[in-house]
Design a protein around this motif. Structure first.
Motif, PDB file in Angstrom:
ATOM      1  N   PRO A  69       0.816  -1.214   0.000  1.00  0.00           N
ATOM      2  CA  PRO A  69       0.000   0.000   0.000  1.00  0.00           C
ATOM      3  C   PRO A  69       0.856   1.275   0.000  1.00  0.00           C
ATOM      4  CG  PRO A  69      -0.904  -1.580   1.547  1.00  0.00           C
ATOM      5  CD  PRO A  69       0.409  -2.132   1.053  1.00  0.00           C
ATOM      6  N   GLN A  70       1.985   1.247   0.701  1.00  0.00           N
ATOM      7  CA  GLN A  70       2.861   2.427   0.723  1.00  0.00           C
ATOM      8  C   GLN A  70       3.440   2.694  -0.665  1.00  0.00           C
ATOM      9  OE1 GLN A  70       3.196   4.624   3.078  1.00  0.00           O
ATOM     10  NE2 GLN A  70       4.699   5.852   2.009  1.00  0.00           N
ATOM     11  N   GLN A  71       3.797   1.636  -1.382  1.00  0.00           N
ATOM     12  CA  GLN A  71       4.322   1.815  -2.731  1.00  0.00           C
ATOM     13  C   GLN A  71       3.246   2.373  -3.657  1.00  0.00           C
ATOM     14  OE1 GLN A  71       5.617  -2.254  -3.157  1.00  0.00           O
ATOM     15  NE2 GLN A  71       7.783  -1.662  -3.101  1.00  0.00           N
ATOM     16  N   GLN A  72       2.029   1.886  -3.480  1.00  0.00           N
ATOM     17  CA  GLN A  72       0.927   2.378  -4.290  1.00  0.00           C
ATOM     18  C   GLN A  72       0.650   3.848  -3.977  1.00  0.00           C
ATOM     19  OE1 GLN A  72      -0.520   0.797  -6.790  1.00  0.00           O
ATOM     20  NE2 GLN A  72      -1.747   2.600  -7.218  1.00  0.00           N
ATOM     21  N   LYS A  73       0.727   4.190  -2.692  1.00  0.00           N
ATOM     22  CA  LYS A  73       0.512   5.571  -2.275  1.00  0.00           C
ATOM     23  C   LYS A  73       1.583   6.478  -2.881  1.00  0.00           C
ATOM     24  CE  LYS A  73      -0.699   7.983   1.964  1.00  0.00           C
ATOM     25  NZ  LYS A  73      -0.744   7.866   3.415  1.00  0.00           N
ATOM     26  N   MET A  74       2.829   6.014  -2.877  1.00  0.00           N
ATOM     27  CA  MET A  74       3.927   6.777  -3.460  1.00  0.00           C
ATOM     28  C   MET A  74       3.688   7.002  -4.952  1.00  0.00           C
ATOM     29  SD  MET A  74       6.697   8.259  -2.696  1.00  0.00           S
ATOM     30  CE  MET A  74       8.391   8.583  -3.002  1.00  0.00           C
ATOM     31  N   LYS A  75       3.227   5.966  -5.629  1.00  0.00           N
ATOM     32  CA  LYS A  75       2.951   6.067  -7.060  1.00  0.00           C
ATOM     33  C   LYS A  75       1.850   7.095  -7.324  1.00  0.00           C
ATOM     34  CE  LYS A  75       1.610   3.247 -11.021  1.00  0.00           C
ATOM     35  NZ  LYS A  75       1.197   1.925 -11.477  1.00  0.00           N
ATOM     36  N   THR A  76       0.794   7.038  -6.534  1.00  0.00           N
ATOM     37  CA  THR A  76      -0.326   7.963  -6.695  1.00  0.00           C
ATOM     38  C   THR A  76       0.110   9.393  -6.411  1.00  0.00           C
ATOM     39  OG1 THR A  76      -1.873   6.227  -6.043  1.00  0.00           O
ATOM     40  CG2 THR A  76      -2.676   8.480  -5.933  1.00  0.00           C
ATOM     41  N   CYS A  77       0.863   9.592  -5.331  1.00  0.00           N
ATOM     42  CA  CYS A  77       1.338  10.936  -4.982  1.00  0.00           C
ATOM     43  C   CYS A  77       2.265  11.482  -6.068  1.00  0.00           C
ATOM     44  CB  CYS A  77       2.041  10.931  -3.630  1.00  0.00           C
ATOM     45  SG  CYS A  77       0.928  10.701  -2.235  1.00  0.00           S
ATOM     46  N   ASN A  78       3.128  10.627  -6.602  1.00  0.00           N
ATOM     47  CA  ASN A  78       4.014  11.063  -7.683  1.00  0.00           C
ATOM     48  C   ASN A  78       3.216  11.511  -8.899  1.00  0.00           C
ATOM     49  OD1 ASN A  78       6.760  11.054  -6.966  1.00  0.00           O
ATOM     50  ND2 ASN A  78       6.824   8.828  -7.039  1.00  0.00           N
ATOM     51  N   ALA A  79       2.187  10.752  -9.233  1.00  0.00           N
ATOM     52  CA  ALA A  79       1.353  11.125 -10.376  1.00  0.00           C
ATOM     53  C   ALA A  79       0.641  12.448 -10.122  1.00  0.00           C
ATOM     54  CB  ALA A  79       0.337  10.022 -10.671  1.00  0.00           C
ATOM     55  N   ASP A  80       0.160  12.649  -8.906  1.00  0.00           N
ATOM     56  CA  ASP A  80      -0.543  13.885  -8.562  1.00  0.00           C
ATOM     57  C   ASP A  80       0.395  15.086  -8.507  1.00  0.00           C
ATOM     58  OD1 ASP A  80      -2.857  12.398  -8.382  1.00  0.00           O
ATOM     59  OD2 ASP A  80      -2.882  12.343  -6.190  1.00  0.00           O
ATOM     60  N   ALA A  81       1.678  14.849  -8.256  1.00  0.00           N
ATOM     61  CA  ALA A  81       2.659  15.932  -8.132  1.00  0.00           C
ATOM     62  C   ALA A  81       3.229  16.363  -9.483  1.00  0.00           C
ATOM     63  CB  ALA A  81       3.798  15.497  -7.210  1.00  0.00           C
ATOM     64  N   LYS A  82       2.753  15.756 -10.544  1.00  0.00           N
ATOM     65  CA  LYS A  82       3.255  16.059 -11.876  1.00  0.00           C
ATOM     66  C   LYS A  82       3.163  17.564 -12.136  1.00  0.00           C
ATOM     67  CE  LYS A  82       3.081  13.960 -16.399  1.00  0.00           C
ATOM     68  NZ  LYS A  82       2.388  13.004 -17.236  1.00  0.00           N
ATOM     69  N   GLY A  83       4.250  18.147 -12.595  1.00  0.00           N
ATOM     70  CA  GLY A  83       4.292  19.570 -12.899  1.00  0.00           C
ATOM     71  C   GLY A  83       4.807  20.427 -11.757  1.00  0.00           C
ATOM     72  N   LYS A  84       4.864  19.870 -10.561  1.00  0.00           N
ATOM     73  CA  LYS A  84       5.390  20.615  -9.413  1.00  0.00           C
ATOM     74  C   LYS A  84       6.893  20.371  -9.334  1.00  0.00           C
ATOM     75  CE  LYS A  84       1.243  20.350  -6.492  1.00  0.00           C
ATOM     76  NZ  LYS A  84       0.287  20.254  -7.536  1.00  0.00           N
ATOM     77  N   THR A  85       7.630  21.387  -8.908  1.00  0.00           N
ATOM     78  CA  THR A  85       9.079  21.236  -8.783  1.00  0.00           C
ATOM     79  C   THR A  85       9.566  21.874  -7.492  1.00  0.00           C
ATOM     80  OG1 THR A  85       9.450  23.289 -10.010  1.00  0.00           O
ATOM     81  CG2 THR A  85       9.479  21.252 -11.290  1.00  0.00           C
ATOM     82  N   GLY A  86      10.770  21.516  -7.113  1.00  0.00           N
ATOM     83  CA  GLY A  86      11.439  22.131  -5.970  1.00  0.00           C
ATOM     84  C   GLY A  86      10.686  22.005  -4.662  1.00  0.00           C
ATOM     85  N   ASP A  87      10.656  23.111  -3.929  1.00  0.00           N
ATOM     86  CA  ASP A  87      10.028  23.133  -2.608  1.00  0.00           C
ATOM     87  C   ASP A  87       8.529  22.849  -2.676  1.00  0.00           C
ATOM     88  OD1 ASP A  87      12.420  23.642  -1.353  1.00  0.00           O
ATOM     89  OD2 ASP A  87      12.128  25.817  -1.274  1.00  0.00           O
TER      90      ASP A  87
END
Length: 101
Positions: A69-87
């Motif tokens: 579940p943690q790996q899946q959560k990381m994958k989902t968060c990464n997808a949602d963070a698309k376009g964000k950079t830095g801080d």
């Protein structure tokens, strides 16, 4: 005066209940519904209905593939963070991963 006090008290109770409802964690079924809804994308009509039925009725592909579940959560968060950079991305990921699913 009593009516005004009663109205204010009632209003505060309703606001407190709304805040409490917003703080509740999503159930596993609600989380699964959100993931399936996101995966459905631009599908419409019968195609979407069939996709959602299949998605909601089957075991999670992540679970059957041995993904935690943690790996899946990381994958989902990464997808949602698309376009964000830095801080901005760092803060988003911290909050996203901390949130209970």
């Amino acid at each position: 005066m009593k009516r005004i006090t009663l109205a204010i008290t009632l209003g505060l109770v309703l606001v407190a209940q709304a805040a409490k409802a917003a703080d509740k964690e999503a159930t596993p079924q609600q989380s699964k519904m959100a993931v399936c809804n996101k995966d459905a994308g631009d599908k419409k009509g019968d195609e979407r209905k069939a996709f959602m039925k299949e998605c909601l009725s089957t075991k999670s592909a992540a679970t059957s593939a041995g993904v935690t579940p943690q790996q899946q959560k990381m994958k989902t968060c990464n997808a949602d963070a698309k376009g964000k950079t830095g801080d901005e991305r760092k803060a988003f990921m911290k909050e996203c991963l901390r949130a209970k699913s």
